[in-house]
Every structure is written in C-alpha cells, then in structure tokens.
Motif scaffolding. Structure first.
Motif, short mmCIF file in Angstrom:
data_model
loop_
_atom_site.label_atom_id
_atom_site.label_comp_id
_atom_site.label_asym_id
_atom_site.label_seq_id
_atom_site.Cartn_x
_atom_site.Cartn_y
_atom_site.Cartn_z
N ARG A 10 0.98 -1.12 -0.07
CA ARG A 10 -0.13 -0.01 0.05
C ARG A 10 0.80 1.35 0.08
NH1 ARG A 10 -1.34 -0.98 6.30
NH2 ARG A 10 0.94 -1.15 6.53
N GLY A 11 2.24 1.30 0.50
CA GLY A 11 2.77 2.52 0.56
C GLY A 11 2.60 3.85 1.63
N SER A 12 1.93 3.18 2.79
CA SER A 12 1.38 4.40 3.51
C SER A 12 2.55 5.02 4.05
CB SER A 12 0.63 3.84 4.59
OG SER A 12 1.33 3.03 5.69
N ASN A 13 3.87 4.61 4.23
CA ASN A 13 4.82 5.48 4.54
C ASN A 13 5.63 6.34 3.54
OD1 ASN A 13 6.35 4.66 7.32
ND2 ASN A 13 5.37 2.95 7.06
N LEU A 34 9.68 2.60 -6.49
CA LEU A 34 9.86 1.42 -7.51
C LEU A 34 9.33 0.33 -6.56
CD1 LEU A 34 13.31 0.00 -8.77
CD2 LEU A 34 12.14 -1.49 -7.24
N ALA A 35 8.48 -0.67 -7.14
CA ALA A 35 7.95 -1.60 -6.66
C ALA A 35 8.21 -3.07 -7.15
CB ALA A 35 6.31 -1.59 -6.64
N ASN A 36 8.37 -4.08 -6.21
CA ASN A 36 8.61 -5.34 -6.68
C ASN A 36 7.27 -6.17 -7.30
OD1 ASN A 36 8.05 -5.39 -3.82
ND2 ASN A 36 8.24 -7.83 -4.00
N LYS A 41 -0.22 -1.22 -4.67
CA LYS A 41 -1.38 -0.12 -4.55
C LYS A 41 -0.40 1.22 -4.54
CE LYS A 41 -5.72 0.83 -3.78
NZ LYS A 41 -5.45 2.17 -4.62
N GLY A 42 0.69 1.30 -3.84
CA GLY A 42 1.50 2.47 -3.74
C GLY A 42 1.69 3.13 -4.98
N LEU A 43 1.91 2.20 -6.05
CA LEU A 43 2.37 2.82 -7.38
C LEU A 43 1.23 3.86 -8.07
CD1 LEU A 43 3.48 -0.66 -9.21
CD2 LEU A 43 4.89 1.37 -8.55
N GLU A 44 0.16 3.51 -7.69
CA GLU A 44 -1.02 4.44 -8.16
C GLU A 44 -0.92 5.78 -7.60
OE1 GLU A 44 -4.17 0.86 -8.12
OE2 GLU A 44 -5.20 2.78 -7.49
N THR A 45 -0.69 5.91 -6.02
CA THR A 45 -0.57 6.98 -5.42
C THR A 45 0.46 7.97 -5.85
OG1 THR A 45 -1.13 5.47 -3.52
CG2 THR A 45 -0.36 7.52 -2.82
N ALA A 46 1.86 7.09 -5.88
CA ALA A 46 3.00 7.66 -6.77
C ALA A 46 2.71 8.42 -7.91
CB ALA A 46 4.42 6.82 -6.76
N ALA A 47 1.81 7.71 -8.87
CA ALA A 47 1.65 8.39 -10.12
C ALA A 47 0.76 9.39 -9.86
CB ALA A 47 0.93 7.18 -11.06
N ASP A 48 -0.28 9.55 -9.04
CA ASP A 48 -1.10 10.50 -8.69
C ASP A 48 -0.27 11.86 -8.21
OD1 ASP A 48 -3.13 9.02 -9.26
OD2 ASP A 48 -3.79 8.62 -7.26
N HIS A 49 0.93 11.55 -7.78
CA HIS A 49 1.71 12.56 -7.12
C HIS A 49 2.75 13.02 -8.06
CE1 HIS A 49 0.31 11.72 -3.17
NE2 HIS A 49 0.82 12.73 -2.40
N GLY A 50 2.37 12.38 -9.38
CA GLY A 50 3.48 12.77 -10.48
C GLY A 50 4.89 12.38 -10.33
N ILE A 51 5.21 11.33 -9.47
CA ILE A 51 6.50 10.72 -9.33
C ILE A 51 6.48 9.37 -10.38
CG2 ILE A 51 7.83 9.57 -7.70
CD1 ILE A 51 7.11 12.22 -6.48
N LEU A 86 13.64 2.36 1.81
CA LEU A 86 12.64 1.01 1.80
C LEU A 86 11.45 1.31 2.75
CD1 LEU A 86 15.62 -1.68 2.44
CD2 LEU A 86 14.73 -0.71 0.38
N ALA A 87 10.40 1.15 2.13
CA ALA A 87 9.02 1.52 2.81
C ALA A 87 8.08 0.41 2.70
CB ALA A 87 8.57 2.70 2.46
N GLY A 88 7.87 -0.73 3.69
CA GLY A 88 7.21 -1.96 3.45
C GLY A 88 7.71 -2.67 2.25
N PHE A 89 9.13 -2.63 2.16
CA PHE A 89 9.65 -3.43 0.99
C PHE A 89 10.00 -4.55 1.57
CE2 PHE A 89 11.27 -4.27 -3.44
CZ PHE A 89 12.51 -4.58 -3.05
N MET A 90 9.19 -5.71 0.76
CA MET A 90 9.27 -7.25 1.72
C MET A 90 10.30 -8.26 1.01
SD MET A 90 7.48 -5.99 4.17
CE MET A 90 7.01 -7.41 5.10
N ARG A 91 11.30 -7.77 0.47
CA ARG A 91 12.30 -8.59 0.01
C ARG A 91 13.49 -8.20 0.57
NH1 ARG A 91 10.10 -12.28 -2.43
NH2 ARG A 91 11.95 -12.79 -3.50
#
Ligand code: GRF
Length: 204
Positions: A10-13, A34-36, A41-51, A86-91
């Motif tokens: 989700r990428g809340s951090n 960057l997501a694995n 879900k956080g990818l959408e949030t990032a895109a919404d922030h123009g990242i 790393l923010a909720g990165f589980m690898r």
C-alpha cells in the motif's frame, strides 16, 4: 538529494514521505517509486503525485536474487538516485547490493530494535508482555533489521491490544518519524560511527 522509495504494497509510509516532501525546504527530492510487485497499491499513489514509477517483479527472476538486485540497481542508476528509502519493501536484498548503498539506504521496521527483528513484531511484543512497542528507522546492513538506528518512536501496549490495534497506532508513529528521518539523512545531518548514529544540530 534524489531519493527512491522502494515498496511492495500500500505504501502508506511512502505517502507520508511524499506529503512531507512537498515542503519547499524539504532536503529530499522523491525522484522514483519502485515496486517489486506490479499491483502494489502505492504505485497508483505515486503516479497521482506525478512521481516516476518502475516495477521490478521478483517473480521474473525466479530465485536469482542477485539478478533481481542488479535490475533494481540499473533502475536506480538510470534515475540518478542518491538515497534509497525502503518502505514496506518485503524482499531481502543481497549483501552485494546492500554494500553498494552503505549509509545511503534506510528502512523502517515496526519494532523497537534490536528487539523483534523479522516478522509478526506486534503479536510478538504482545505475547512477550512488553509495555512499550514501537518503530525504528535504521541504515540497512546485510543482516536484516540490524543496521545503526537513526530514530525510534515508542508506543504503549494497551491491555486490550490486539496485533491489529497496536499495528494501527504504530503505523501512525511511523508516518511521523520516517519523513523526519529521510530529511535528516538527505540533509546530511546524520553521522554514523559504528553502530552509533549522531544527529548534527540536535541535542540527543
Ligand atoms: C509497515 O508496518 C512498515 O513498518 C513495514 O511495512 C509495513 C507496511 O508499510 N516496513 P507501508 O504501509 O507499505 O508503508
């Protein structure tokens, strides 16, 4: 400093950091998320922030961890990243990759390190009868959850707490300390001396 945030879910951090980074004097420029996992879900949030976003799907590297890490490294270089968050990165990242980012890669862990490294930290804190739980931001080292600690927040364990209720309160604390920790590291206010971390211009 150009910062990449690595996520798995989700990428809340990540969101808390993106919001803090809007301040004009915030010393970090969040240049990449960057997501694995392609469905993080956080990818959408990032895109919404123009990242800018990238996906390096670990399933495409079937167990070849160094190939997976090498692809991440390639993306970080392409985006001229200087600091990895790393923010909720589980690898688990290989020692070779971690070695490239010594004192330039940080993580947030939902416990008061060095207690409760690894998973299921909230249930373990409850089962152990801790009166205080919390979260820790630390520099990443090859051994999981074992790097020098930058900042922590303590959260009381309440009598009727479940892992979920405790997790919810700790997550709020994470969203406070992580943006601050990113700013300190990106602003070169943090000196590492072995396992000790000294914060410049700060009493403690
Ligand atoms: C958080 O508990 C964090 O401490 C851990 O991953 C969990 C999810 O974080 N690293 P987020 O909501 O994906 O940022």
């Amino acid at each position: 400093k150009r910062v990449a945030i690595l996520i798995s879910g989700r990428g809340s951090n990540m969101t808390a950091i993106l919001d803090a980074a809007k301040a004009s004097n915030y010393p970090a420029d969040i240049a990449l998320v960057l997501a694995n996992k392609p469905d993080a879900k956080g990818l959408e949030t990032a895109a919404d922030h123009g990242i800018a976003t990238e996906v390096v799907d670990h399933r495409n590297y079937k167990g070849d961890r160094s190939a997976f890490d090498a692809q991440i490294q390639k993306k970080l270089e392409e985006h001229k990243i200087e600091l990895v968050v790393l923010a909720g990165f589980m690898r688990i990242l290989t020692a070779e990759f971690v070695g490239k980012w010594t004192d330039k890669m940080i993580n947030i862990h939902p416990s008061l390190l060095p207690s409760f490294k690894g998973l299921n930290t909230h249930q373990r804190a409850i089962d152990t009868g801790c009166r205080l739980a919390g979260c820790s931001v630390h520099f990443v080292r090859a051994d999981m959850d074992s790097g020098p600690i930058i900042c922590q927040a303590a959260v009381p364990v309440l009598n009727d707490d479940t892992a979920d209720s405790l997790a919810g309160r700790i997550l709020k604390a994470e969203h406070k300390i992580y943006p601050r920790a990113v700013a300190l590291v990106a602003g070169d206010k943090v000196l590492v001396d072995g396992m000790r971390v000294r914060i410049k211009d700060d009493g403690n």
